[in-house]
Write a protein that holds these residues in place. Structure first.
Motif, PDB file in Angstrom:
ATOM      1  N   ARG A 202       0.928  -1.226   0.036  1.00 58.39           N
ATOM      2  CA  ARG A 202       0.087  -0.109   0.194  1.00 58.39           C
ATOM      3  C   ARG A 202       0.985   1.291   0.003  1.00 58.39           C
ATOM      4  O   ARG A 202       0.420   2.153  -0.610  1.00 58.39           O
ATOM      5  CB  ARG A 202      -0.970   0.161   1.109  1.00 58.39           C
ATOM      6  N   TRP A 209      -0.182   5.165   2.814  1.00 64.95           N
ATOM      7  CA  TRP A 209      -1.346   4.213   2.794  1.00 64.95           C
ATOM      8  C   TRP A 209      -1.376   3.207   3.727  1.00 64.95           C
ATOM      9  O   TRP A 209      -2.069   2.774   4.455  1.00 64.95           O
ATOM     10  CB  TRP A 209      -1.850   4.046   1.528  1.00 64.95           C
ATOM     11  N   GLY A 210       0.068   2.665   3.815  1.00 62.04           N
ATOM     12  CA  GLY A 210       0.432   1.506   4.490  1.00 62.04           C
ATOM     13  C   GLY A 210       0.282   1.875   6.209  1.00 62.04           C
ATOM     14  O   GLY A 210      -0.200   0.983   6.965  1.00 62.04           O
ATOM     15  N   TYR A 213      -3.394   2.056   6.813  1.00 68.21           N
ATOM     16  CA  TYR A 213      -3.971   0.555   6.768  1.00 68.21           C
ATOM     17  C   TYR A 213      -3.526  -0.162   8.262  1.00 68.21           C
ATOM     18  O   TYR A 213      -4.563  -0.909   8.740  1.00 68.21           O
ATOM     19  CB  TYR A 213      -3.498   0.096   5.434  1.00 68.21           C
TER      20      TYR A 213
END
Length: 368
Positions: A202, A209-210, A213
């Motif tokens: 991601r 984004w990671g 998440y």
């Protein structure tokens, strides 16, 4: 149910058309979508069978997975669903995003700003092509035309990549929108499990984004904001470089025009072209200044794209090694020492005595 009836203490499995319920007695019941309105996720408590430790862990993992977005699920009414295909094509419109339809205003606004900037940049390139044709002479016009072609291709590639990303994201979010809405808090018996490769993939697509998440939004939004800002600054700097290059090419052409017509009478009038030394010197100095501005702009552009690459890389490494509550790639030592009496008793018949033995354990473990 839509009839206000409640069916409790069952395991639910959602399908495309039916909701399948597993009952405590082993039977299954299928409910047609549209006949039920709410699903509350919670652990089941079946009394006829006492679950063992492994089954309890499996049940907790099942509940955690189902309630990852919230423990209350409401299906989306048919009249409110959005076609992923139509949302894809809406994302291809510069300045508009299909994310507006799914009420993801933050993502939609980001795409709108970036797409408008890329579109304005491309329009600026196209408008300058006509100016270059009449302003330059000789080899300068050929160089400018070639550079304009490269700039146009690069500008179109940036805009096309943004639009395609917007379209794919809009389509995916439309599919997620159609599934329904989640509310309430996730049911967590332990921290959220995330894999290093899931976080890394991601963050490889979008910086931050990671981390989002892995439920670390603070870091995630910092990386995402820095990445978007540097990307926008890079596009702006590309446009500034084209302006500086145009000015430099125009100043170079002025050097070639630093001559004057002189008429001599010897004894008849003779027309000659001679360099106007003061004007030539002034134009050379101006061209050198333009070249310096162009070089400085290129250096700044390199710094911006380099900073973006650094932010992207740091975000990727942070997502893999330092984010998430589970499955971190870490290493360390652990030392454990314990004393344990031995239960065996050794008898010595000859002496008529008995003795007990005490064992000492020490272990050193290295984990990666």
């Amino acid at each position: 149910m839509k009839s206000d009836e409640k069916i409790e203490n069952v395991k639910a499995k959602m399908g495309p058309q039916y909701l399948e319920l597993s009952l405590e007695n082993g039977k299954t019941v299928s409910l047609l979508n549209g006949t039920w309105k709410l699903l509350k996720i919670q652990p089941v408590q079946w009394n006829k069978k006492i679950p063992n430790a492994a089954e309890e862990i499996q049940e907790r993992d099942r509940v955690q997975q189902l309630s990852e977005k919230g423990n209350i699920y409401t299906p989306r009414p048919e009249e409110d669903k959005i076609s992923p295909v139509s949302n894809f094509f809406l994302g291809l419109i510069p300045g508009y995003s299909g994310l507006y339809r799914t009420k993801n205003y933050w993502g939609a606004g980001t795409f709108t700003v970036l797409e408008l900037a890329a579109t304005a940049n491309l329009i600026s390139i196209s408008s300058r092509q006509g100016l270059h044709g009449g302003a330059f002479q000789g080899s300068s016009s050929v160089t400018a035309a070639s550079q304009n072609t490269q700039d146009t291709i690069f500008g179109e590639a940036i805009l096309g990549l943004l639009l395609l990303t917007d379209a794919v994201t809009s389509s995916i979010m439309a599919s997620s929108w159609n599934e329904g809405t989640y509310s309430g808090e996730p049911l967590r018996f332990s921290p959220k499990k995330t894999t290093w490769y899931g976080r890394g993939f991601r963050s490889l697509l979008f910086p931050g984004w990671g981390q989002i998440y892995a439920e670390e939004p603070g870091k995630g939004y910092v990386f995402l904001t820095l990445g978007a800002s540097l990307f926008a600054a890079g596009i702006y700097q590309d446009n500034h470089i084209r302006t500086a290059r145009r000015e430099y090419n125009a100043d170079k052409d002025q050097i070639l025009n630093s001559d004057r017509i002189v008429t001599y009478y010897n004894p008849y009038p003779v027309v000659r072209y001679e360099w106007d030394i003061p004007l030539l010197s002034s134009n050379i100095i101006r061209a050198e200044g333009s070249k310096e501005n162009l070089d400085d702009a290129k250096i700044l552009r390199g710094n911006i794209w380099g900073a973006l690459a650094a932010v992207w890389t740091i975000s990727l490494l942070d997502a893999i090694f330092f984010s998430g509550n589970k499955d971190k790639l870490t290493s360390g030592f652990r030392f454990n020492f314990r004393v344990q009496p031995n239960s065996q008793v050794y008898e010595t018949r000859a002496m008529g005595m008995s003795a007990s033995n005490t064992e000492y354990f020490a272990e050193l473990k290295y984990s990666f």
